[in-house]
Design an enzyme around this catalytic site. Sequence first.
Site, short mmCIF file in Angstrom:
data_model
loop_
_atom_site.label_atom_id
_atom_site.label_comp_id
_atom_site.label_asym_id
_atom_site.label_seq_id
_atom_site.Cartn_x
_atom_site.Cartn_y
_atom_site.Cartn_z
N CYS A 116 -83.14 86.30 39.56
CA CYS A 116 -82.55 85.01 39.17
C CYS A 116 -82.88 84.62 37.73
CB CYS A 116 -83.02 83.90 40.11
SG CYS A 116 -82.64 84.23 41.83
N HIS A 258 -82.88 76.61 37.01
CA HIS A 258 -82.20 77.50 37.96
C HIS A 258 -81.87 76.69 39.21
CE1 HIS A 258 -81.24 80.60 40.70
NE2 HIS A 258 -82.43 80.75 41.24
N ASN A 288 -77.61 78.80 45.69
CA ASN A 288 -78.32 79.58 44.68
C ASN A 288 -77.48 80.81 44.31
OD1 ASN A 288 -80.01 81.31 43.30
ND2 ASN A 288 -81.76 81.04 44.66
#
Length: 331
Positions: A116, A258, A288
């Site tokens: 990520c 994020h 996500n």
Amino acid sequence: MYQSKITGTGKYHPEKVLTNDDLSKMVDTSDEWIIQRTGIKERRQSDLTKDEFPSGMAYHSAKEAIENAGLEPNDIEMIVFSVTLPDMLFPNTASCLQDKLGITNKCACIDVNAACTGWVYGMTMANSLIQTGVYKNILVVGTEMTSTFNNWEDRSTCVLFGDGSGSVVLSRADDNDTAKIYDSVLSSDSSKLDALILPNGGSKSPVTAEILEKREQYMSMDGQVIFKNAVKTMSSHCATLLKRNNLTLDDIDWFIPHQANLRIIETTGQLLKCPPEKVIVNVEKYANTSSASIPAALHEAVIDGRIKRGQKLLFAAFGAGLTSGAMLLEF
Ligand code: COA
């Protein structure tokens, strides 16, 4: 030394929406549980018949970013493509995107995998190549098809992720431009490799009939370890950047963390003492999307007018590795 600035942004999410209610028909979960623990209401899911694999999604976000930068595809001198599970093992996804965009200048193409955090890693590398005069225009892409490695029978992980793409063109700034990347910090803590892992399917452990039988071709995660490390590392990296650039949160216009889940975003903001109204959040719509989440959220906020030229932005990301990174810039 030259300075670099973001000259164009773009994003793409698949059309197909998967709501929490849809998921509650697949696993033992509920809209209420998912919203309370994650803030997520829905996510997008790729459809391979619509070319919604990484390079196919990135085609749309990259095209938009290049157009918004006022450039032609052949002006791009390098593609840095952050992706956790690429189109294929080789050739790399950046080269597949070069082909899709019709770039014929034989520009450099590299995939980056820092889970990520990959897009923040890619931006840091691209910034260095612009600062040192190697290139003037670099396309930095974050695109993820998390639905491939999501175990749709595991309620503890499948509710968290979604598919999508975000792209940015990073260009050499003019001499009189104030826009620049101030600083970034990258890290990885390999003492917790197992906390977020997809151990099978690579060279070390190719997929076998037994692995498929046990459904071990998917990711697994220790949610609480990830949560604690995410908030600690992202907030401390941001504090480091502010301190070493003699800035405070009062100087920051927007914080784009994020988009892993709302509780991580809120706790990181609290640790940083960042007012919630400065935090860009879209996790409720897309879940996500791994390394696509920051560039896609950036693009949304640029397009709807929240983010304006001259404003100072702070990005922070976290992922498997356990990698982490943050970046401070003037847009
Ligand atoms: N629906 C309903 N119940 C669920 C569920 C779901 N989707 N997922 C887990 N549960 C259950 C568990 O089985 C457990 O039940 P039990 O108490 O009977 O054993 C209970 O809910 C609590 O589970 P727990 O794992 O302790 O929940 P939590 O408060 O830690 O929240 C996460 C789980 C995943 C939301 C949280 O740990 C988290 O956000 N972690 C970070 C994940 C992340 O962002 N990863 C990517 C980083 S890049």
